[in-house]
Structures are given as structure tokens and as C-alpha cells.
Design an enzyme around this catalytic site. Sequence first.
Site, short mmCIF file in Angstrom:
data_model
loop_
_atom_site.label_atom_id
_atom_site.label_comp_id
_atom_site.label_asym_id
_atom_site.label_seq_id
_atom_site.Cartn_x
_atom_site.Cartn_y
_atom_site.Cartn_z
N ASP A 1 33.52 27.94 7.51
CA ASP A 1 34.98 27.90 7.73
C ASP A 1 35.41 27.85 9.20
O ASP A 1 36.35 28.57 9.60
CB ASP A 1 35.65 29.12 7.05
CG ASP A 1 35.47 29.13 5.53
OD1 ASP A 1 34.80 28.22 5.01
OD2 ASP A 1 35.97 30.06 4.88
N LYS B 1 35.70 25.12 -0.89
CA LYS B 1 35.79 26.29 -1.78
C LYS B 1 37.20 26.85 -1.76
O LYS B 1 37.97 26.57 -0.83
CB LYS B 1 34.79 27.36 -1.35
CG LYS B 1 35.06 27.86 0.06
CD LYS B 1 34.01 28.81 0.54
CE LYS B 1 34.33 29.34 1.91
NZ LYS B 1 35.59 30.09 2.01
N CYS C 1 34.31 35.68 4.88
CA CYS C 1 33.54 34.59 4.25
C CYS C 1 32.08 34.55 4.70
O CYS C 1 31.20 34.23 3.90
CB CYS C 1 34.24 33.26 4.46
SG CYS C 1 35.75 33.16 3.45
C1 VGL Z 1 38.68 33.65 4.91
C2 VGL Z 1 40.43 35.04 4.46
C3 VGL Z 1 40.91 34.17 3.53
C4 VGL Z 1 37.44 33.37 5.71
C5 VGL Z 1 39.14 32.76 3.97
O1 VGL Z 1 37.07 32.19 5.86
O2 VGL Z 1 36.82 34.33 6.19
N1 VGL Z 1 39.32 34.78 5.15
N2 VGL Z 1 40.26 33.02 3.27
#
Ligand code: VGL
Length: 213
Positions: free
Chosen positions: A14, A112, A157
Site C-alpha cells: 500500500d 484488496k 496492513c
Molecule cells: C490501511 C487503514 C485502512 C493500510 C488500509 O494500508 O495500512 N490502513 N486501510
Amino acid sequence: MESNKNNNAFVIVDVQNDFCPGGKLAVSEGDKIVPIINNLSSIFFKVVATQDWHPSNHVSFAKSHPGKNEFETIELEDNVQILWPEHCVQGTEGADFHPDLDLRPVDLIIRKGTNPNLDSYSAFFENDHKTATGLGYYLKGFGIKKVFLCGLATDVCVFYSAMDSAYLGFETYVIEDASRGVDVPEGNLKNSLDKMIQSGIKIIKSDEVKIYL
Ligand code: VGL
Ligand code: ZN
């Protein structure tokens, strides 16, 4: 330099605009990890990048629950959901990878969090801990034994991805200086590092990766 071993993979979690300074769910210094990641990618056999990729009505967004505030939690069927600011909406600039992230060495992109009713922190399973993303099969299909993770956020994540990686039997490493945490709620970053260590996950630095390959 290419790795001469074909049993390792790098999972970049991410590294997207919304998790970097200026983004909708910015992680402090999130952009600082980009050059570190770019310097590492070419030494692994397989490189995977994940993208948080939500529909605009996603269950994890506070705005999907009138009367609820950001960073409050709600009870879903079988898990507790933190309500986040709207982030990484499919097709928006916020969902794009950081513009400096070198995507040339990336073999596979996993998206995802696409189910409107279920969040997916881990790169391996959605938050029901049952629905697979396919990444485990991909890595096992190539005979991968060692998984090295980095990215955003360390305590969300990256944490859930590393825990699932260890659960699936991969020797699992988290590269600490190639990751940054959100620390929500406060103390979560330290707790998540402790839990990973307890689960046999090795927390390492980017200049140590070659020792473990
Ligand atoms: C994430 C919060 C919500 C992340 C993703 O990538 O850590 N954190 N969605
Ligand atoms: Zn998300």
C-alpha cells in the site's frame, strides 16, 4: 544485482498517495520509504505490490455510517471495524502508487478491500480471515519460502499481511525502515511489533536484507 536464490519474495504494501503526506489517511513520513524500497526491489526473485482499492461506499469509511466519527470503531458480524477517513477509492489519484515508487521490478499487483461490506488489511486474506486474495497461492506456486514485507502502515496492513504470511508457513521478515506506522489507537505500533516478534516474524533493517536472502 539479481538474487541467485529463487525462494524469496518482496511484498510492498500500500505505498499509495493517500497514505503519504498530503493524502487522505496520511502516515507520517510515509513517502520517506520510497527510495529505500526502490533500492531493494531488484534483489528479490518475485516482487509484489498491493493496492488498497475501495469502492466509494466502503464499509471502512466513517462517511458510510451517518453519526459515526473517523477513528471510532463499530461492530461488524465477526470483527471490529475502525472507521477511517475515505481513502484509496478505486481509480482516484489517492489510490495510485506514490509517483516515485519504481514499478518496473513489480511482477504482480494485488488489489484488496474491493468488497463494499468487508475490509481487507492483509495482502493474503480479507478481514473475515477466510477470503483469499490469491497471493498465498501465487507465492507457493513459485516455491517461495521467505517473504520480506515493507510499506504502509506498519501496524495495519503490513502487520496483518506479515501475520498471515507467518500463518501460511513462510519465513517472514518485516523491513522496519522501509515501513511506517499510523499508531491508531496510540500504542498500536509498539503492540503490533511485539506481536509480530512473538509470532516468529523477524523485524530487520533494509541493510540487513542480503544476510537473510
Ligand atoms: C490501511 C487503514 C485502512 C493500510 C488500509 O494500508 O495500512 N490502513 N486501510
Ligand atoms: Zn483501506
